[in-house]
Enzyme design. Structure first.
Site, mmCIF file in Angstrom:
data_model
loop_
_atom_site.group_PDB
_atom_site.id
_atom_site.type_symbol
_atom_site.label_atom_id
_atom_site.label_comp_id
_atom_site.label_asym_id
_atom_site.label_seq_id
_atom_site.Cartn_x
_atom_site.Cartn_y
_atom_site.Cartn_z
ATOM 1 N N ASN A 188 50.261 47.248 30.916
ATOM 2 C CA ASN A 188 50.681 46.817 29.379
ATOM 3 C C ASN A 188 50.859 47.560 28.425
ATOM 4 O OD1 ASN A 188 50.861 45.278 27.312
ATOM 5 N ND2 ASN A 188 49.853 43.710 27.192
ATOM 6 N N CYS A 216 52.569 43.736 20.433
ATOM 7 C CA CYS A 216 53.020 43.547 21.876
ATOM 8 C C CYS A 216 54.100 42.673 20.666
ATOM 9 C CB CYS A 216 52.750 42.472 22.235
ATOM 10 S SG CYS A 216 51.182 43.270 23.163
ATOM 11 N N HIS A 252 58.073 41.107 27.629
ATOM 12 C CA HIS A 252 57.156 41.942 27.403
ATOM 13 C C HIS A 252 55.672 41.363 28.578
ATOM 14 C CE1 HIS A 252 53.271 43.682 25.918
ATOM 15 N NE2 HIS A 252 52.415 42.675 25.898
HETATM 16 O O1 UT7 Z 1 49.963 41.774 25.540
HETATM 17 C C1 UT7 Z 1 48.175 41.545 25.443
HETATM 18 C C2 UT7 Z 1 47.912 40.220 25.795
HETATM 19 N N1 UT7 Z 1 46.996 39.693 26.845
HETATM 20 C C3 UT7 Z 1 46.943 39.731 28.068
HETATM 21 O O2 UT7 Z 1 48.536 38.579 28.075
HETATM 22 C C4 UT7 Z 1 46.241 38.926 28.315
HETATM 23 C C5 UT7 Z 1 46.434 37.118 28.999
HETATM 24 N N2 UT7 Z 1 45.541 36.350 29.399
HETATM 25 C C6 UT7 Z 1 45.259 37.307 30.592
HETATM 26 O O3 UT7 Z 1 46.266 37.847 31.376
HETATM 27 C C7 UT7 Z 1 44.567 36.738 32.082
HETATM 28 O O4 UT7 Z 1 43.189 35.633 31.356
HETATM 29 C C8 UT7 Z 1 43.413 37.569 32.083
HETATM 30 C C9 UT7 Z 1 44.247 38.608 33.813
HETATM 31 C C10 UT7 Z 1 42.881 39.055 31.535
HETATM 32 C C11 UT7 Z 1 41.944 37.040 32.865
HETATM 33 O O5 UT7 Z 1 42.837 36.847 34.204
HETATM 34 P P1 UT7 Z 1 41.920 35.469 34.500
HETATM 35 O O6 UT7 Z 1 42.886 34.962 35.545
HETATM 36 O O7 UT7 Z 1 42.114 34.589 33.573
HETATM 37 O O8 UT7 Z 1 40.340 35.812 35.346
HETATM 38 P P2 UT7 Z 1 38.846 35.597 33.947
HETATM 39 O O9 UT7 Z 1 38.881 35.815 33.093
HETATM 40 O O10 UT7 Z 1 38.733 33.727 34.296
HETATM 41 O O11 UT7 Z 1 37.517 35.924 34.819
HETATM 42 C C12 UT7 Z 1 37.596 35.623 36.580
HETATM 43 C C13 UT7 Z 1 36.929 36.256 37.442
HETATM 44 C C14 UT7 Z 1 35.252 36.485 36.121
HETATM 45 O O12 UT7 Z 1 34.008 36.472 37.447
HETATM 46 P P3 UT7 Z 1 33.714 34.791 37.365
HETATM 47 O O13 UT7 Z 1 32.940 34.875 36.064
HETATM 48 O O14 UT7 Z 1 34.281 34.327 37.764
HETATM 49 O O15 UT7 Z 1 32.592 35.337 38.575
HETATM 50 C C15 UT7 Z 1 35.398 37.905 36.324
HETATM 51 O O16 UT7 Z 1 34.364 38.109 35.857
HETATM 52 O O17 UT7 Z 1 37.005 37.528 37.655
HETATM 53 C C16 UT7 Z 1 36.173 38.689 36.785
HETATM 54 N N3 UT7 Z 1 36.658 39.445 36.300
HETATM 55 C C17 UT7 Z 1 37.726 40.756 37.453
HETATM 56 N N4 UT7 Z 1 37.157 41.545 38.818
HETATM 57 C C18 UT7 Z 1 36.957 42.229 38.614
HETATM 58 C C19 UT7 Z 1 37.556 39.766 35.561
HETATM 59 N N5 UT7 Z 1 38.183 40.947 35.142
HETATM 60 C C20 UT7 Z 1 37.757 41.347 36.327
HETATM 61 C C21 UT7 Z 1 38.181 42.777 37.073
HETATM 62 N N6 UT7 Z 1 37.990 43.244 38.222
HETATM 63 N N7 UT7 Z 1 39.385 44.115 36.058
#
Ligand code: UT7
Length: 355
Positions: A312, A124, A282
């Site tokens: 993204n 990225c 980005h």
């Molecule tokens: O250029 C590439 C660089 N990458 C990035 O910039 C990504 C950086 N990271 C992020 O943007 C965030 O960490 C994410 C968007 C990837 C994740 O967001 P989060 O608020 O950190 O969510 P999480 O991973 O803590 O997940 C929270 C909950 C989980 O459920 P439980 O375990 O709390 O029951 C996940 O299973 O959300 C669930 N979850 C989803 N639910 C519905 C994760 N992905 C999804 C989804 N739909 N797509």
């Protein structure tokens, strides 16, 4: 000597996949994706389209715009392509594994037979690294005058469409800029001795910050296929080589380096955020940008976001945004714009550009 952007272009696949459509296939929802990322849809390339196709199409648009706006004396994009001395392609989804460089295929498609061609695999951060690399190579040789810098991605090929934590985040697309070197060598004061070139009203690329923290190499990666973990003969492969990400680690890194990079460029240049017309980050997650804006006490409106439409697109996200702004009048001659980004590696950086 200045290196200015004289043309911009983008190529976006027609097929648009909304959050609702994804929610019909995997366990996710429009509400979750929007509230956690700001993404509303993404564009997905058809099966026959590779990174070089989108990259060449975006570059052609950049060449055409430069001709249309009279930024170059050449009368057609094909003529202008012949004057390009260098093509730098940022991509994490190159046409082929290892080699040839996708930039070589783009060169061939454009008929830019006089251009050297190279890929940059900073994920990225590829466009930000690419701009600085191209500008430096233009400056070191008086014979080089023009360069295309392209970010192009078909990320839909390297996401596991059953992994809801990753697949909702990414989209396909390409953006490109045409750089031109103007002016003479010499008369540039060392930037550390006083206020930077933004104060002089000078145009073009004024400053770049580049960085990396290799200790985070495992936080964002494609584990299989390279010399560390090659595919083996006879192995039964039941998944595509897919992006693996530690979302929390990348999120924290991103907020930190975006904040620090913006602060560093402002400080070195001796300007304040109020002097900037726009910051083009980005487009990975709107929440990352909002968190950085809050830390920096910079109004969110100063940051241009189009992630809702494209998701993204990795190395393509910044040049796509620059092209949208350039064509819509959001960037005009004299505008002061800062790019800032981060990516696998982990890498980060930013460019300060007077349009
Ligand atoms: O250029 C590439 C660089 N990458 C990035 O910039 C990504 C950086 N990271 C992020 O943007 C965030 O960490 C994410 C968007 C990837 C994740 O967001 P989060 O608020 O950190 O969510 P999480 O991973 O803590 O997940 C929270 C909950 C989980 O459920 P439980 O375990 O709390 O029951 C996940 O299973 O959300 C669930 N979850 C989803 N639910 C519905 C994760 N992905 C999804 C989804 N739909 N797509």
């Amino acid at each position: 000597m200045t290196v200015e952007i004289i043309g911009t272009g983008r190529a976006i696949p027609l097929r648009r996949v909304t959050n609702e459509e994804l929610a019909g296939k995997i366990d996710t929802s429009d509400g979750w994706i929007r509230s956690h990322t700001g993404i509303g849809s993404r564009h997905i390339a058809d099966d026959d389209t590779a990174a070089s196709d989108l990259g060449a199409a975006a570059a052609l648009e950049a060449l055409k715009l430069a001709v249309e706006r009279g930024a170059a004396a050449e009368k057609t994009a094909a003529e202008l392509a012949l004057t390009v001395d260098l093509i730098v392609v940022g991509s994490t989804t190159q046409d082929f594994f290892g080699h040839p460089a996708t930039a070589c295929i783009v060169q061939h498609k454009l008929g830019a037979v006089n251009a050297a061609a190279m890929d940059i695999t900073q994920a990225c951060s590829g466009f930000i690294y690419g701009i600085e690399t191209a500008a430096a190579l233009l400056k070191t040789d008086p014979r080089r005058r023009r360069a295309l810098v392209i970010g192009t991605e078909v990320l839909s090929r390297i996401v596991n469409w059953e992994d809801r934590r990753n697949c909702v985040l990414f989209g396909d697309g390409a953006g490109a800029v045409l750089l031109e070197k103007t002016g003479e060598d010499s008369a540039e004061a060392p930037v550390s001795s006083g206020p930077g070139p933004a104060h002089t009203g000078r145009r073009g690329l004024l400053r770049t910050v580049l960085g990396a923290d290799g200790s985070g190499w495992e936080y964002l990666m494609i584990r299989r296929g390279g010399s560390r973990n090659p595919w083996k003969k006879g192995e039964i492969v039941d998944t595509v080589p897919a992006i693996e990400m530690n979302g929390h680690a990348v999120y924290n890194f991103a907020v930190k380096v975006i904040t620090e990079t913006i602060e560093k460029m402002l400080k070195e240049e001796r300007i304040s955020a109020a002097d900037l017309d726009l910051i083009v980050p980005h487009q990975a997650n709107a929440r990352i940008v909002q968190a950085a804006a809050k830390r920096l006490k910079i109004p969110e409106e100063k940051f241009y976001l189009n992630i809702e439409e494209y998701a993204n697109t990795s190395s393509a996200s910044i040049p796509i945004a620059l092209d949208e702004l350039n064509r819509s009048g959001g960037l005009r001659r004299g505008s002061l714009v800062m790019t800032v980004g981060f990516g696998a590696g982990l890498t980060y950086g930013g460019n300060l550009i007077r349009w």
